[in-house]
Design an enzyme around this catalytic site. Structure first.
Site, short mmCIF file in Angstrom:
data_model
loop_
_atom_site.label_atom_id
_atom_site.label_comp_id
_atom_site.label_asym_id
_atom_site.label_seq_id
_atom_site.Cartn_x
_atom_site.Cartn_y
_atom_site.Cartn_z
N GLU A 1 81.77 17.60 122.78
CA GLU A 1 80.62 18.46 122.46
C GLU A 1 81.01 19.93 122.53
O GLU A 1 80.58 20.74 121.70
CB GLU A 1 79.45 18.15 123.40
CG GLU A 1 78.89 16.74 123.29
CD GLU A 1 78.42 16.39 121.90
OE1 GLU A 1 77.92 17.28 121.19
OE2 GLU A 1 78.59 15.22 121.48
N HIS B 1 82.58 20.98 119.24
CA HIS B 1 81.58 21.32 118.21
C HIS B 1 81.04 22.74 118.42
O HIS B 1 81.01 23.56 117.51
CB HIS B 1 80.37 20.36 118.29
CG HIS B 1 80.63 18.98 117.78
ND1 HIS B 1 81.22 18.73 116.57
CD2 HIS B 1 80.34 17.76 118.32
CE1 HIS B 1 81.29 17.40 116.38
NE2 HIS B 1 80.77 16.80 117.44
#
Lengths: 232, 232, 232, 232, 232, 232
Positions: free
Chosen positions: F13, F16
């Site tokens: 995450e 990203h």
């Protein structure tokens, strides 16, 4: 909508309209607008000078160039990295026209006078010359796929026929190599149309800027306003 | 309809009719018209001298040349850039004939005496010689796909058979290379037919102009008027 | 029907019959007719000397040659440009036979003893030797696709099996290259059969003419008349 | 049935049985018959010495050789031009086995340990080792296509799994080149099996003749009669 | 079941278990059994040390090696001619994993970070990280195939989005060349996994024999018995 | 969930989010979390600064780079052998975008301004400029696939048209070679996006580590916390 998005739409619609303005074979621009309405973010609307039944190769090429005028204006103004998804429908329309030219209208030298449309559904019959003569007598004359005739369900010898059929039957699958030739011809025609649009817009860049600015100010131009602006 | 569209249709229909007039194997022109009627913008109608059951390779080539006569007349008169979408149905019809010649009638040397029709539906049985002998007895004799016989649902040894079947069964998919050969043969036949039409019209350009002019004036010519005009 | 069409049909049917007459492996001609009946324009009917269960490679080649005898007679008599659509059903039948030879009966050296029939439906089981032994007991013995056995729905170890299956299951798609090899073999076999027919008819041209003339006069020949005519 | 047809069937069935007799890995011949029964013209029936759960590569090759023994006997005895359609079902069975060897059982070096069965339906699960452990608790443990587990419809982390699935899901289409490799491997395996059968029958031609003659006289041989005949 | 079949199954299951025992990334063997149960002839069951949500490339390679351990043990012990059909399900499972690595998980360098899964049905969503944020408000936010958002059926400008979709839509057909690359990568991965299994078993042949013998005697080993046996 | 799995998700995450942070064309990170919720193991949520109607090529490339940031972070941190299945959905999303760029939005030079989307279903219409002008009059104007118009079911000559269609009709199959070009272009675009992500993360490795650690501690970062952390 942000100013930057409105600017893109103004140049995109301006591109369509300006290419049409400079191509003698294209239809006349009736209205250009960047007023959103329903799912529509902008519209360039055309009127033909007279009713149209058939289309010449040249007028179809003009229609392709006009259709690609939006994308060409974006690229010319904002650069290749900034072209947008806004051309999706234009691409669909002009690809349809180019594919029809190649596969249904015999307008590609490579493919020739072959009807090579192998789409799943047969497609509409088009608004072209259809030379069927419905016999005045109330008999049902059916021309089948092989060109054979039957009358009221009875097999009849083929003594009289009109040279055409209304719905000549199912599409055939073409070979892999034919499909490849078709795709290359479609690409070639679209590239040609894009080049026409790009060259015209480059030659009339001042008009494009003036048109886009005017659209951002006024949001909509009718036929008279559009022509007046460009003839200033 | 504009005069320019009428002019195109007159040359297009004139092209069909004139090619037929000069090809001995073609059917006789019965009527030519550019009167719109229903979806039809023009018709060239033919009558065979006698009932037809089978068609020779030569008469099929004539039919293809006649069918492409409309497009050939457009190209000859207005130039390659001005050929129109009006030939769509013609292309569909002649492509059907050419494909049948190659895949069903053994008329292409490259493909040979193979039945290679791989269209989705089996197509009509054609108006050809069908050599099935319905046995007079009320027994159901079924010849299956493998050429085996069963009588009233009972398997029977194959003692007696007529050399043919009414509906020899489903089409088979052909290989990629066969499909390619077929498409090339279809193209070759159509190009040959187009060349025949184009040459004939070039050789009789005066007649084409006279015919088109007459159609624009009179809108319709029956068989006598048509022949009189060309024999002047 | 015109005399010229009757003439074509007489030669076409005569071709079938004469090839059969000269091929020892072919079935015996029982009747030849050019009397139209229903959709049939002509019939050549055969009788085998005895019941047939299996067919040898040679008898299948004879059947193909007989089937192409009609087209060969047309070409020989009227020239390649005048062969007709009348051979459509013949081509369908002989192509079926040739394809079965290659894909189901292991009769092509190139393809070998592979069952390579990839048609959409599995086809009939044929009238060949089927070596299934329905067990006398009222148990349901199912041989599945993988050769596994289950009895009354119960999985059973494969202790006893007969070497074959009644319906060995769905056809498999073959590769592109296999399909290509198959098509080439089918073409090769058909060309071979056509050459046999053509050579035989060329060698017995006088008989072909006599037979066609007789058919045009009498419209129908039964077995005795047919044999008498040729033995004159 | 004619004597000549009975003779072919006797040699065909004899071929199956004799190849099995000489291959140690093949099952034992239980009965050979040329008595027609239902759609069956002849049967060679086998019994395994013991229950079978899995099959080795060698025993599958034996099964293929036995299956092609009928055709090999025909070719050897009557010549390549006289092989019959009677081998159709044999070809279907052995092609199935060979294809499974290549695509489901990892027995072709070219293809390797890939499960490459791309038939429309997934096929039966086979009678092979299936290593699924139905958990004793009445919970429904579902192993999906990706190897993920869900319990009673609830997603659960994959803490415990048995190394296999009952029905690992849909077949995948393989590439054109993979399909080609598979077909070549299937051909190679079948040719190998045919060579085994042909060589064995050639080496024991006397036995083949004796066996066929005995079948034509007695119509049926049980296990004892069969073995006695060959051990004379 | 015969002793020879039990022996094969013992080596097969032993192969799975022993490969897992020596691969650090593999799950722990929980039980090995050759007790038939339902359709199952043998089971090797695994337990992960902890819940698993995602799988690393290395752990997937381990799973493939373990899955091919059964076949590798058969080949090593009995020779290539005696490998059995018993590996069918193993091949299906490991091929599934390998194909997913290539087409869904971006784990093949040749194919790269492309989602290239072109199977008929989209497959399950996997137990991987899914980064969808269900908005707390009871509004239906739908992310369509093109990444566009609509809220309660209304088109909304894309102001806010989470970087992912729950069900990103239908699979796309890939090109022939892509499919070929994928198949080659799948083969390469499986061959690599097979080599790992084979090498490990070769290096620990004594353990394999001991394990198989123990299974034939005791029919089942739990985790403790299994580990004790190998640590002796 | 184990710490090692949480660590992977935190880096994924974080990848990203960090790529988005450093790409000016990317949307703003609104929230990052590794709190599992429903099927979701982690979410990175974005907010655009303003409503979006169309997307530029550059912003789509940014979205691809952001989408591949998770996988890139895994590879960079744990090595190529330890990348996980967690990127499956990311790959699906970015492949969709890349494919649309090539086949629907004319953003690949190799393919050009061709609409070449040959997926089974036509896909949504997108949120792009749609230039349809619903005529104010309550007449139904239908633009068919060939660009022909009909009004209230009546065929009308094409005097007036807006340059676009709402739903330009069915997708066409493209040739094998076009499909191949498309797949290569999709791969090229994704590799380019991956390279952007990887380079950015390599250049800001310290930030990635800090971000992942913070996520593991706090489980969730809102926009302010996220930006504060990186601006420290």
């Amino acid at each position: 909508m942000s100013e930057s998005e409105r600017r893109i739409i103004a140049y995109h619609e301006g591109g369509h309209a300006l290419v049409a303005y400079h191509l003698p074979e294209a239809d006349t621009v009736n209205r250009v607008t960047i007023l959103p309405r329903g799912q529509s973010l902008g519209v360039t609307q055309f009127t033909a000078e007279e009713d149209r039944y058939n289309y010449s190769r040249q007028s179809l090429m003009a229609r392709i160039a006009v259709g690609l005028g939006g994308r060409a204006a974006e690229e010319l103004t904002f650069g290749a990295d900034h072209v947008t998804t806004g051309a999706e429908n234009d691409l669909q329309v002009v690809t349809d026209i180019a594919r029809n030219m190649v596969t249904r209208w015999g307008m590609s030298e490579q493919v020739g006078v072959v009807f090579a449309d192998y789409r799943a559904d047969g497609g509409g019959a088009g608004l072209n010359m259809q030379r069927i003569d419905n016999p005045a007598q109330s008999r049902t004359l059916i021309a089948d796929e092989s060109g054979n005739l039957s009358l009221n369900g009875q097999f009849i010898p083929a003594r009289q026929h009109a040279f055409a059929m209304l719905a000549p039957g199912a599409n055939k699958p073409s070979s892999v190599s034919m499909a490849s030739t078709i795709d290359l011809e479609v690409q070639r025609i679209l590239n040609e149309g894009y080049a026409i649009a790009r060259t015209l817009l480059q030659d009339h860049r001042d008009q494009l800027i003036k048109l886009a600015n005017s659209l951002m100010e006024q949001e909509q131009l009718d036929r008279k306003q559009f022509q007046a602006l460009l003839q200033e």
